[in-house]
Motif scaffolding. Structure first.
Motif, PDB file in Angstrom:
ATOM      1  N   GLU A 136       0.817  -1.218   0.000  1.00  0.00           N
ATOM      2  CA  GLU A 136       0.000   0.000   0.000  1.00  0.00           C
ATOM      3  C   GLU A 136       0.850   1.268   0.000  1.00  0.00           C
ATOM      4  OE1 GLU A 136      -1.842  -3.403   1.953  1.00  0.00           O
ATOM      5  OE2 GLU A 136      -0.123  -2.188   2.560  1.00  0.00           O
ATOM      6  N   ASN A 178       1.771   2.980  -3.161  1.00  0.00           N
ATOM      7  CA  ASN A 178       0.693   3.575  -3.953  1.00  0.00           C
ATOM      8  C   ASN A 178       0.451   5.004  -3.457  1.00  0.00           C
ATOM      9  OD1 ASN A 178      -1.707   4.374  -5.152  1.00  0.00           O
ATOM     10  ND2 ASN A 178      -2.746   2.426  -4.828  1.00  0.00           N
ATOM     11  N   HIS A 179       0.787   5.993  -4.265  1.00  0.00           N
ATOM     12  CA  HIS A 179       0.665   7.378  -3.818  1.00  0.00           C
ATOM     13  C   HIS A 179      -0.775   7.759  -3.530  1.00  0.00           C
ATOM     14  CE1 HIS A 179      -0.436   8.168  -8.024  1.00  0.00           C
ATOM     15  NE2 HIS A 179      -0.922   9.320  -7.610  1.00  0.00           N
ATOM     16  N   LEU A 180      -1.738   7.115  -4.181  1.00  0.00           N
ATOM     17  CA  LEU A 180      -3.139   7.412  -3.920  1.00  0.00           C
ATOM     18  C   LEU A 180      -3.527   7.008  -2.501  1.00  0.00           C
ATOM     19  CD1 LEU A 180      -4.736   6.256  -7.302  1.00  0.00           C
ATOM     20  CD2 LEU A 180      -4.348   8.605  -6.520  1.00  0.00           C
ATOM     21  N   PHE A 181      -2.923   5.944  -2.014  1.00  0.00           N
ATOM     22  CA  PHE A 181      -3.141   5.526  -0.627  1.00  0.00           C
ATOM     23  C   PHE A 181      -2.385   6.440   0.328  1.00  0.00           C
ATOM     24  CE2 PHE A 181      -1.773   3.172   3.130  1.00  0.00           C
ATOM     25  CZ  PHE A 181      -2.976   2.680   3.604  1.00  0.00           C
ATOM     26  N   MET A 203      -1.416   9.476   0.083  1.00  0.00           N
ATOM     27  CA  MET A 203      -1.914  10.838   0.208  1.00  0.00           C
ATOM     28  C   MET A 203      -3.143  10.917   1.114  1.00  0.00           C
ATOM     29  SD  MET A 203       0.435  12.366  -1.175  1.00  0.00           S
ATOM     30  CE  MET A 203      -0.223  14.005  -0.913  1.00  0.00           C
ATOM     31  N   ASN A 204      -3.742   9.772   1.411  1.00  0.00           N
ATOM     32  CA  ASN A 204      -4.736   9.676   2.491  1.00  0.00           C
ATOM     33  C   ASN A 204      -5.991  10.517   2.266  1.00  0.00           C
ATOM     34  OD1 ASN A 204      -5.751   8.731   4.915  1.00  0.00           O
ATOM     35  ND2 ASN A 204      -4.581  10.146   6.191  1.00  0.00           N
ATOM     36  N   SER A 205      -6.590  10.359   1.102  1.00  0.00           N
ATOM     37  CA  SER A 205      -7.883  10.990   0.855  1.00  0.00           C
ATOM     38  C   SER A 205      -8.969  10.145   1.523  1.00  0.00           C
ATOM     39  CB  SER A 205      -8.150  11.068  -0.656  1.00  0.00           C
ATOM     40  OG  SER A 205      -8.552   9.793  -1.149  1.00  0.00           O
ATOM     41  N   GLN A 244     -10.905   8.349   0.192  1.00  0.00           N
ATOM     42  CA  GLN A 244     -11.020   7.109  -0.581  1.00  0.00           C
ATOM     43  C   GLN A 244      -9.870   6.136  -0.284  1.00  0.00           C
ATOM     44  OE1 GLN A 244     -13.710   6.400  -2.523  1.00  0.00           O
ATOM     45  NE2 GLN A 244     -14.462   8.297  -1.606  1.00  0.00           N
ATOM     46  N   ARG A 245      -9.082   6.430   0.740  1.00  0.00           N
ATOM     47  CA  ARG A 245      -7.904   5.618   1.066  1.00  0.00           C
ATOM     48  C   ARG A 245      -8.213   4.119   1.123  1.00  0.00           C
ATOM     49  NH1 ARG A 245      -7.283   6.967   6.381  1.00  0.00           N
ATOM     50  NH2 ARG A 245      -8.661   5.217   6.805  1.00  0.00           N
ATOM     51  N   TYR A 283      -8.542   2.276  -2.273  1.00  0.00           N
ATOM     52  CA  TYR A 283      -7.302   1.930  -2.963  1.00  0.00           C
ATOM     53  C   TYR A 283      -6.628   0.731  -2.311  1.00  0.00           C
ATOM     54  CZ  TYR A 283      -8.054   6.579  -4.897  1.00  0.00           C
ATOM     55  OH  TYR A 283      -8.602   7.676  -5.506  1.00  0.00           O
ATOM     56  N   LYS A 337      -0.432  12.955   5.115  1.00  0.00           N
ATOM     57  CA  LYS A 337       0.300  11.878   4.453  1.00  0.00           C
ATOM     58  C   LYS A 337       0.584  10.724   5.404  1.00  0.00           C
ATOM     59  CE  LYS A 337       4.458  11.157   1.620  1.00  0.00           C
ATOM     60  NZ  LYS A 337       5.672  11.810   1.070  1.00  0.00           N
TER      61      LYS A 337
END
Length: 271
Positions: A83, A86-89, A91-93, A95-96, A99, A187
């Motif tokens: 995980e 994965n920058h999408l994870f 960055m902790n939006s 939607q974390r 992902y 983050k």
């Protein structure tokens, strides 16, 4: 009780329809019950429990999962989670979790295909649908089965059935990944995860298994049950507990008077 028995019968029927399954296994209340039922209904040769281990899972939880799987007599595999790559994870939006689940269960689907296993299952229960769970969307997209949800078994009912079946996990504290302790938009780092894991270990060792330590930069915000809040403040070693939590990397230690609750960081989404 009659309704609970009917749900257990339905759960066994749902599991039987799987024929064979790879099960995402954390060793918590839900996945332990589902693993037990899968082993009983399908037989150990048709079940593979898989735990994904990375920095978002504490060492204590991994050891617990290993112990539970061994006690139940399950085939148990440990795979390394990626995980944090994965920058999408990272960055902790909000939607974390989506992902994370998407990546993990894709890997379980690949494993199931390699071993010619028909399904992949997850231990989500019916009560989970009441909370903000973006990871559930990933399960739907990938066609992952959720037998406990399909049988409409709530968290409390999962505990009751687990107790009836003699599972040691029946009264285990709720589990969630360590990333859930970090507010959205901040983050996720290995260091922050380590700090949370160490702070919660301190509380666990002091006799507070139902706890959360939320990471707010220099502040560790502790969530405890109302009863445990009073017990902590009167604890003879409270100064040592605070000192050890600070030693994990925090400057301040605060107790949240709203008390222990899962998913408290989702409260920010309502504002």
């Amino acid at each position: 009780m009659q309704d609970l028995e009917a749900k257990l019968v339905l759960l066994r029927r749902i599991v039987s329809s799987l024929q064979s399954t790879v099960l995402g296994f954390s060793g918590g209340v839900d996945s332990s019950l589902l693993l037990k039922i899968c082993l009983d209904v399908l037989g150990p040769e048709n079940v593979v429990a898989v735990t994904c281990y990375s920095e978002i899972l504490s060492q204590r939880e991994l050891e617990h999962a290993l112990q539970v799987a061994q006690t139940l007599g399950a085939r148990h595999l440990i795979i390394r989670g990626t995980e944090l790559e994965n920058h999408l994870f990272v960055m902790n939006s909000p939607q974390r979790c989506y992902y994370c689940k998407l990546e993990r269960y894709r890997r379980l689907l690949e494993l199931a295909s390699e071993q010619r296993i028909r399904h992949v299952a997850d231990g989500s229960n019916y009560s989970d649908l009441e909370d903000y769970r973006p990871g559930y969307r990933a399960l739907l997209e990938l066609g992952i089965r959720t037998p406990l949800q399909e049988a409409r078994l709530t968290k409390q009912e999962v505990r009751e059935i687990s107790f009836k079946l003699g599972l040691s996990t029946w009264n285990s504290p709720p589990e969630s990944c360590l990333a859930s302790r970090i507010p959205y938009g901040h983050k996720i780092t290995v260091e922050a995860l380590r700090q949370v894991a160490e702070a919660e270990r301190v509380l666990n060792d002091a006799g507070f298994p139902f706890c959360r330590v939320r990471h707010h930069g220099t502040v560790a915000r502790i969530e405890l049950t109302n009863q445990d809040q009073a017990r902590l403040l009167q604890h003879p070693n409270i100064c040592d507990i605070v000192r050890e939590i600070k030693a994990a990397g925090f400057t301040y230690v605060a107790v949240d008077l709203d008390g222990y609750r899962t998913g408290s960081l989702n409260e920010l989404l309502d504002n």
